[in-house]
Design an enzyme around this catalytic site. Structure first.
Site, PDB file in Angstrom:
ATOM      1  N   CYS A 110      -4.640   2.349  -3.534  1.00 14.01           N
ATOM      2  CA  CYS A 110      -3.554   2.904  -2.983  1.00 14.01           C
ATOM      3  C   CYS A 110      -2.292   2.039  -3.096  1.00 14.01           C
ATOM      4  CB  CYS A 110      -3.870   3.222  -1.485  1.00 14.01           C
ATOM      5  SG  CYS A 110      -4.947   4.343  -1.227  1.00 14.01           S
ATOM      6  N   LYS A 130     -10.707  -0.310  10.491  1.00 16.50           N
ATOM      7  CA  LYS A 130     -10.632  -1.583   9.769  1.00 16.50           C
ATOM      8  C   LYS A 130     -11.271  -2.672  10.563  1.00 16.50           C
ATOM      9  CE  LYS A 130      -7.302  -0.029   6.301  1.00 16.50           C
ATOM     10  NZ  LYS A 130      -8.184   0.343   5.087  1.00 16.50           N
ATOM     11  N   GLN A 138      -4.589  -5.107   6.982  1.00 14.71           N
ATOM     12  CA  GLN A 138      -5.505  -6.127   6.587  1.00 14.71           C
ATOM     13  C   GLN A 138      -5.552  -7.277   7.377  1.00 14.71           C
ATOM     14  OE1 GLN A 138      -7.884  -5.017   4.441  1.00 14.71           O
ATOM     15  NE2 GLN A 138      -7.031  -3.196   3.766  1.00 14.71           N
ATOM     16  N   HIS A 170       0.685  -1.084   0.004  1.00 12.90           N
ATOM     17  CA  HIS A 170      -0.004   0.070  -0.109  1.00 12.90           C
ATOM     18  C   HIS A 170       1.034   1.168  -0.051  1.00 12.90           C
ATOM     19  CE1 HIS A 170      -2.796   2.911   1.659  1.00 12.90           C
ATOM     20  NE2 HIS A 170      -3.832   2.165   1.470  1.00 12.90           N
ATOM     21  N   ASP A 195       3.079  -4.038   8.093  1.00 17.23           N
ATOM     22  CA  ASP A 195       1.907  -3.291   7.949  1.00 17.23           C
ATOM     23  C   ASP A 195       0.762  -4.208   7.826  1.00 17.23           C
ATOM     24  OD1 ASP A 195      -0.596  -2.108   6.866  1.00 17.23           O
ATOM     25  OD2 ASP A 195       0.371  -1.667   4.909  1.00 17.23           O
TER      26      ASP A 195
HETATM   27  C1  LIG Z   1      -2.479  -2.726   3.523  1.00 19.48           C
HETATM   28  C2  LIG Z   1      -2.909  -1.324   3.926  1.00 19.48           C
HETATM   29  N1  LIG Z   1      -1.932  -0.532   4.458  1.00 19.48           N
HETATM   30  C3  LIG Z   1      -2.089   0.603   5.047  1.00 19.48           C
HETATM   31  C4  LIG Z   1      -3.369   1.150   4.839  1.00 19.48           C
HETATM   32  C5  LIG Z   1      -3.560   2.490   5.431  1.00 19.48           C
HETATM   33  O1  LIG Z   1      -4.636   2.684   6.410  1.00 19.48           O
HETATM   34  P1  LIG Z   1      -4.863   4.058   7.008  1.00 19.48           P
HETATM   35  O2  LIG Z   1      -5.505   4.741   5.927  1.00 19.48           O
HETATM   36  O3  LIG Z   1      -6.034   3.644   8.188  1.00 19.48           O
HETATM   37  O4  LIG Z   1      -3.790   4.741   7.801  1.00 19.48           O
HETATM   38  C6  LIG Z   1      -4.491   0.498   4.222  1.00 19.48           C
HETATM   39  C7  LIG Z   1      -5.831   0.975   4.155  1.00 19.48           C
HETATM   40  O5  LIG Z   1      -6.442   0.831   3.165  1.00 19.48           O
HETATM   41  C8  LIG Z   1      -4.107  -0.872   3.936  1.00 19.48           C
HETATM   42  O6  LIG Z   1      -5.151  -1.442   3.333  1.00 19.48           O
END
Ligand SMILES: Cc1ncc(COP(=O)(O)O)c(C=O)c1O
Length: 410
Positions: free
Chosen positions: A364, A224, A201, A121, A198
Site C-alpha cells: 500500500c 496491529k 506502525q 501508506h 499516521d
Molecule cells: C503506515 C500505515 N498506515 C496506515 C495503515 C492502514 O491501517 P488500517 O488498514 O488498519 O486502517 C497501515 C496498515 O498497513 C500502515 O502500515
C-alpha cells in the site's frame, strides 16, 4: 522480556503450515492476538453484551462502563490529556479520512498546501488527494534520502506559510525508519500548520506520547497491536475537535433532534455515530493491558535486538537487497527486501512452503516503490513474540528459496 514465554499466549502460532512450524513474520500487516484478548472478547459476548449509552439495565451499564474504561486505557497509553480527545474509529484509515474530511471542510481553502512524504501508506495519501481536489489545495511531497530517511532539509523547503496540514507516518511500513515527528510538528506549528501523524506502525512497537510529540491528530489501528480488527483510534486536540463537524450522523451522537435540525453530544461522542464496535474497543483495552504488562520500552528493545541479529545475516546473502537504512540501529522490525532475479511473490510463496509467513507486494505504498524504482518487495516484520529462532528460520528459508530457484528443487 522473554519472547519464548510470551509466545505461549498466542495459540495461533502453534500450528504447522505446509508441514513446517509456522513462523509468523507479517506483523506490519496485522499482529496475532493473545489468549487474554480472546478471553476478553468471549467474556464480553458471553456475559455483558448490550448496547452502550442507551440502556439503564445492568448489562447496558456494564457494557458502557467497560467501553468507556477502554477509552481511558487508550488515553493513558498515548498520554492524551483527556478522554474527550480519544475517538474510536475502524482503524488508521478511517481516522485519517475523518481528519481530511472534517478538519479539511472546516479549515482548508483553495491554494492551501498539504504536505506529506514519499514514504506514506496509501491511507495517508488518498484522503489528502481527495481533499486537495475538492478544495483546490496543493498536495506536496517531502523527499526521501538515498539511504531511506525523510529528508528534513527538503521538509524545511516544502513546509511554508501556505501549508495548512503536514501528515507523516511516525514509522514507515516499508523502510522501517522512525520519523522525527517532534521536529516536524515544531516546523509545522512555526508555519501555523497542523501536524497529523499516521501512527499505525509506531503505537504497537514503542512508547508514544501525543502531547510530547505535540501532534494535533494521531491515528492508529487496534489489529496491529494485539487487538481485534475493526477498531482503531483517532486522537485529536480538543481545540480542533470542538471546531469540527462529525463525519457521520445518526444515533448515539445527537443531543436533540428536531424536524429540520439537530444538535450534537459533547466530545468524544459527537463523532461516534451509530452503535460502535463495543467488543472491539473493550478488547483493544485488554490488548493495551497486555502490552503495558510487557512494557513498550521492552518490546522496542526486543525488536531492536532481533533486527541487530537478522539484518547483517540478510545483508550477507548474495543477491539480496534490503530497502531503507542499512544500519540496524536505524531500522525498526520492518524489513523490506528483494532477491535478485526473483519476483517477491515467488519468494513469499517459497517461504510459505517453509512455514515462514512474509508479505509480498507494494505494501500500500506505490508512490514509495516507484520512488525506489521497484514494483514490489518482500517484507518480513517482527513483533514481541518473534524469537532469534524465527529470525534463523527466515534466513534458512531464504537460502533454501535461492537454491530452489537455482536448481529447481529444495
Ligand atoms: C503506515 C500505515 N498506515 C496506515 C495503515 C492502514 O491501517 P488500517 O488498514 O488498519 O486502517 C497501515 C496498515 O498497513 C500502515 O502500515
Amino acid at each position: 522480556m522473554n519472547a519464548e514465554k510470551l509466545r505461549q499466549d498466542f495459540p495461533i502460532l502453534f500450528q504447522e503450515v505446509n508441514d513446517e512450524p509456522l513462523i509468523y513474520l507479517d506483523n506490519a500487516a496485522t499482529t496475532q492476538k493473545p489468549k487474554q484478548v480472546l478471553a476478553t472478547l468471549n467474556h464480553y459476548y458471553e456475559m455483558n453484551n448490550a448496547n452502550v449509552h442507551r440502556g439503564v439495565h445492568t448489562l447496558a451499564e456494564r457494557a458502557t462502563k467497560d467501553y468507556e474504561a477502554a477509552r481511558e486505557k487508550v488515553r493513558d497509553f498515548i498520554h492524551a490529556k483527556e478522554t474527550a480527545e480519544v475517538l474510536f474509529t475502524r482503524g488508521t484509515t478511517t481516522s485519517l479520512n475523518w481528519v481530511a474530511k472534517s478538519f479539511g471542510d472546516a479549515f482548508v481553502k483553495a491554494g492551501d498546501e498539504i504536505v506529506i512524504s514519499h514514504m506514506e501508506h496509501h491511507s495517508n495519501i488518498i484522503p489528502w488527494q481527495q481533499l486537495a481536489q475538492q478544495k483546490g489545495a496543493v498536495l506536496k511531497y517531502i523527499r526521501v534520502t538515498e539511504d531511506g530517511f525523510l529528508d528534513m532539509e527538503d521538509a524545511k523547503k516544502q513546509i511554508t506559510d501556505q501549508t495548512a496540514i503536514v501528515s507523516i507516518a511516525h514509522v514507515s511500513n516499508v523502510l522501517g525508519v522512525i520519523n522525527p515527528i517532534e521536529e516536524l510538528a515544531a516546523l509545522a506549528h512555526s508555519h501555523q500548520a497542523i501536524m497529523v501523524v499516521d501512527g499505525a506502525q509506531a503505537v504497537p512497537h514503542m512508547p508514544v506520547d501525543v502531547q510530547a510529540l505535540d501532534a494535533d491528530f494521531y491515528a492508529f489501528s487496534g489489529h496491529k497491536m494485539c487487538g481485534p480488527t475493526g477498531i482503531g483510534v483517532l486522537y485529536g486536540k480538543r481545540e480542533w475537535l470542538e471546531q469540527m463537524e462529525p463525519v457521520e450522523f445518526g444515533g448515539e451522537m445527537i443531543d436533540f433532534v428536531h424536524l429540520q435540525e439537530s444538535t450534537w453530544k459533547e466530545l468524544p461522542w459527537k463523532f461516534e455515530a451509530g452503535t460502535p464496535n463495543i467488543a472491539g474497543a473493550i478488547a483493544l483495552g485488554s490488548a493495551i493491558d497486555y502490552l503495558n504488562e510487557i512494557g513498550l520500552e521492552n518490546i522496542h528493545q526486543h525488536e531492536a535486538e532481533l533486527v541487530a541479529y537478522v539484518l547483517p545475516k540478510l545483508q550477507a546473502i548474495d543477491g539480496l537487497t534490503v530497502y531503507g537504512p542499512q544500519a540496524a540501529e536505524s531500522h525498526t522490525g520492518v524489513i523490506a527486501f528483494n532477491l535478485d532475479g526473483l519476483h517477491p511473490h515467488d519468494v513469499a510463496t517459497a517461504l510459505d512452503m517453509e512455514g515462514v509467513a512474509v508479505r509480498a507486494g507494494h505494501h500500500c505504498a506505490q508512490p514509495l516503490l516507484n520512488y525506489l524504482k521497484v514494483s514490489s518487495t518482500a517484507r518480513a516484520s517482527f513483533y514481541l513474540y518473534n524469537t532469534i529462532a524465527d529470525a534463523d528460520r527466515l534466513v534458512e528459508a531464504i537460502l533454501a528459496t535461492k537454491e530452489f530457484f537455482k536448481h529447481g528443487a529444495i
